[in-house]
Design a protein around this motif. Structure first.
Motif, short mmCIF file in Angstrom:
data_model
loop_
_atom_site.label_atom_id
_atom_site.label_comp_id
_atom_site.label_asym_id
_atom_site.label_seq_id
_atom_site.Cartn_x
_atom_site.Cartn_y
_atom_site.Cartn_z
N GLU A 128 18.58 -6.80 14.64
CA GLU A 128 18.90 -7.21 13.36
C GLU A 128 18.52 -6.08 12.58
O GLU A 128 19.41 -5.67 11.58
N ALA A 129 17.57 -5.21 12.81
CA ALA A 129 17.30 -4.16 11.81
C ALA A 129 18.28 -2.85 12.24
O ALA A 129 18.37 -2.17 11.39
N GLY A 130 18.74 -2.98 13.58
CA GLY A 130 19.46 -1.56 13.63
C GLY A 130 18.57 -0.48 13.56
O GLY A 130 17.36 -0.21 14.09
N ALA A 131 19.06 0.58 12.67
CA ALA A 131 18.54 1.75 12.56
C ALA A 131 17.24 1.62 11.45
O ALA A 131 16.23 2.47 11.45
N ALA A 132 17.12 0.47 10.74
CA ALA A 132 16.23 0.13 9.74
C ALA A 132 14.79 0.00 10.65
O ALA A 132 14.86 -0.56 11.56
N PRO A 133 13.78 0.27 10.02
CA PRO A 133 12.58 0.17 10.62
C PRO A 133 11.95 -1.42 10.45
O PRO A 133 12.53 -2.19 9.66
#
Length: 601
Positions: free
Chosen positions: A312-317
């Motif tokens: 769900e975060a993808g590129a987000a931490p």
């Protein structure tokens, strides 16, 4: 002694129209409020609560309510009949029910020209075992700092004040009566039928100080046999002191924005539960700062929960909160984070809900061994309450503090949600002050922010459900999650919490019953609000130089494209704000904020 004054219904059609419009905005259908007057007294019946108790237009009490709690502090459902006249008094029949609980009785109101008495008499139709059965009195938060006299059962008295800062523990104990002043009136509140004490409910973002019984240093749960009775009453006497001036309202002049020194916090969301629809890659809003996930390393599903959150975060931490009382599991959890983008990590006890020094130290060692570099956070996964009460026991190795916001700890009505916004500002400021004393950065991360508590932090019967069962408990889900008004609440909450030192806010969850997406994958109004807020991350925050209309929050935030005005309106009346921008003093900008809505300019 003054003779009783009869009550009369003064509910206006306009008041009922506003309530119907509010219900539409919040996707609910609630019992219509009833406004009642008796001489100088004015109250509003909201179901079983006697709310907004006023005398000559001055609000004296936020409310009085009969409350029954079970052995885990759950609130018994209250069924109340229509208010009926009993001579000059008013009678409200009530019944409190829950598994193993059945109390039947009545609340009565009687007024004179200078006093108001509210009484409860209830009988246990079956044996009762619980933690509280009686009247609670809610004092408005504007009393903070006001001198208070506490009269004790032995007749002695103590001088104190309603707390200015949010008090971690009871500011008044062993109470038989209270005396204070408000709006040029001297008030004396006598409490009968039990010994009372007071707590500062602003800890939970409630807009009140609460006087209640029984004292918490007595054993609980306690029992009332079948046929046993609860008899309590409160008597509020008023003396006009004179010399007070009515509140002055400033003339309608343009609002000027002033810098606060705050950078707008990063905006995150919680990961969806494993039972929700398959996770969608990438965050639900551009610029999302992180996806928060709570993991119990002792559970069988924690690796699946971690994988889902990462998708769900993808590129987000990730913002990882480990929930465990077994520190031997921290090494395995830290190793699983290696190689992933991780913004911050914290560890919290499943039983106390706070970060202990030993667990914090062992987590730091495990992260170092796994080569994971992330901000170390700690505090409370429950409420600000536990952080405030445990302030002197915080680990000394934290980078930042964290706590959750759940405004429905004590009540679930919409008034509770609206009134919590101003209290969130107080909680945020006090949390930052604690962080400046106890962490390396002085920063605070607020979240998860949910309407209802994600778990029962005060249960006395054990740890309760864990993992997925905990997250799917119907008691943690609010029917207003997909309402249009929740967008305005979300923006209001963010603007209230955006004080200097608050680094991030994490709202709701991606999917599931507390989700920002519907079961069909469509964004809810709250999702739209979160996307708007994410665009403001890092911008300089400017705020009004004077109060805005009741229920309205306004801020200016600098972005790459210039200064953006953001306002939210948690009232039933459209707000028209004339705002002077710093770069254009001669040309105020008009921002029209719809009732229960959001405006951007």
């Amino acid at each position: 002694m003054n003779a009783p004054v009869a009550w009369r219904d003064v509910t206006s059609a306009a008041r009922l129209d506003l309530r119907r419009a509010r219900d539409d905005a919040w996707s609910e259908s609630t019992e219509a409020p009833v406004e009642l007057a008796a001489g100088p007294w004015l109250v509003e019946l909201r179901g079983d609560e006697v709310a907004d108790i006023r005398f000559d237009g001055v609000t004296l009490l936020r409310g009085v309510r009969a409350v029954v709690r079970d052995h885990d502090w759950g609130t018994a459902a209250t069924v109340s009949g229509a208010a009926a006249h009993d001579g000059d008094a008013l009678r409200l029949d009530v019944r409190f029910t829950a598994p193993g609980i059945d109390l039947v009785g009545a609340v009565t109101l009687e007024a004179t020209a200078d006093s108001l008495t509210i009484a409860l008499q209830a009988t246990a139709a079956a044996p009762y075992r619980g933690n509280r059965a009686g009247l609670v009195v809610l004092h408005p938060p504007v009393l903070a700092g006001t001198a208070l006299t506490v009269v004790h059962p032995d007749g002695s008295s103590t001088g104190t004040r309603f707390p200015l800062e949010i008090a971690p523990h009871q500011p008044a104990r062993d109470v038989a009566a209270l005396a204070w002043t408000a709006g040029g009136l001297a008030l004396a509140l006598d409490l009968h039928g039990e010994v009372f004490e007071m707590e500062d409910q602003r800890n939970w973002t409630d807009a009140s100080f609460k006087t209640y019984s029984r004292p918490l240093d007595r054993p609980f749960p306690y029992e009332i046999p079948a046929g046993g009775a609860v008899r309590q009453s409160i008597a509020l006497a008023v003396t006009r002191r004179g010399g007070s001036e009515p509140p002055r309202h400033p003339a309608s002049t343009p609002i000027r924005l002033v810098a606060t020194g705050a950078a707008f916090p990063g905006i995150g969301v919680g990961a969806g539960p494993a039972s929700a629809a398959p996770p969608q890659p990438g965050p639900g809003a551009p610029g999302l700062a992180a996806v928060l996930v709570e993991l119990d390393p002792a559970s069988t599903s924690w690796r699946d929960d971690l994988a889902r959150a990462a998708t769900e975060a993808g590129a987000a931490p990730l913002d990882v909160r480990l929930v465990t009382d077994d520190p031997t599991t921290l090494g395995e959890a830290a190793a699983a984070l290696a190689g992933r983008p991780v913004a911050r990590v914290g560890v919290f006890s499943r039983t106390t809900h706070v970060t202990g020094p030993t667990a914090s130290r062992l987590l730091g060692e495990a992260l170092d061994a796994a080569g994971v570099t992330a901000e170390r956070v700690g505090g409370a996964r429950s409420h600000f309450t536990e952080l405030n009460r445990g302030r002197h026991d915080l680990p000394g190795d934290l980078d930042a503090l964290t706590f959750s916001v759940t405004p429905e700890m004590h009540a679930t009505d919409t008034d509770q949600l609206i009134e919590s916004i101003d209290m969130q500002r107080l909680v945020a400021r006090q949390a930052v002050a604690l962080a400046e004393e106890s962490t390396t950065t002085g920063r605070v991360h607020v979240g998860p922010i949910t309407l209802r508590p994600r778990f029962n932090a005060v249960a006395t019967s054990g740890d309760g459900p864990t993992d997925e069962a905990e997250r799917l408990d119907p008691a943690t889900v609010d029917h207003r999650q997909t309402s249009s008004a929740l967008a305005a609440w979300t923006v209001s909450s963010a603007l209230a919490l955006a004080v200097p030192g608050v680094a991030s806010l994490s709202f709701f969850e991606t999917t599931g019953p507390r989700g920002l997406l519907t079961a069909a994958g469509e964004p809810t109004p709250a999702a739209t609000a979160v996307a708007l807020l994410a665009e403001l991350t890092g911008g300089e925050v400017l705020e009004p130089d004077r109060p805005t209309p009741a229920g309205v929050r306004l801020a200016g935030v600098t972005t790459a494209t210039g200064l953006r005005l953001v306002a939210a309106n948690l009232s039933g009346v459209e707000a028209r704000l004339e705002v002077v921008l710093p770069e254009d003093e001669d040309d105020p900008r008009l921002l029209v904020v719809p009732a229960w809505g959001v405006a951007v300019g």
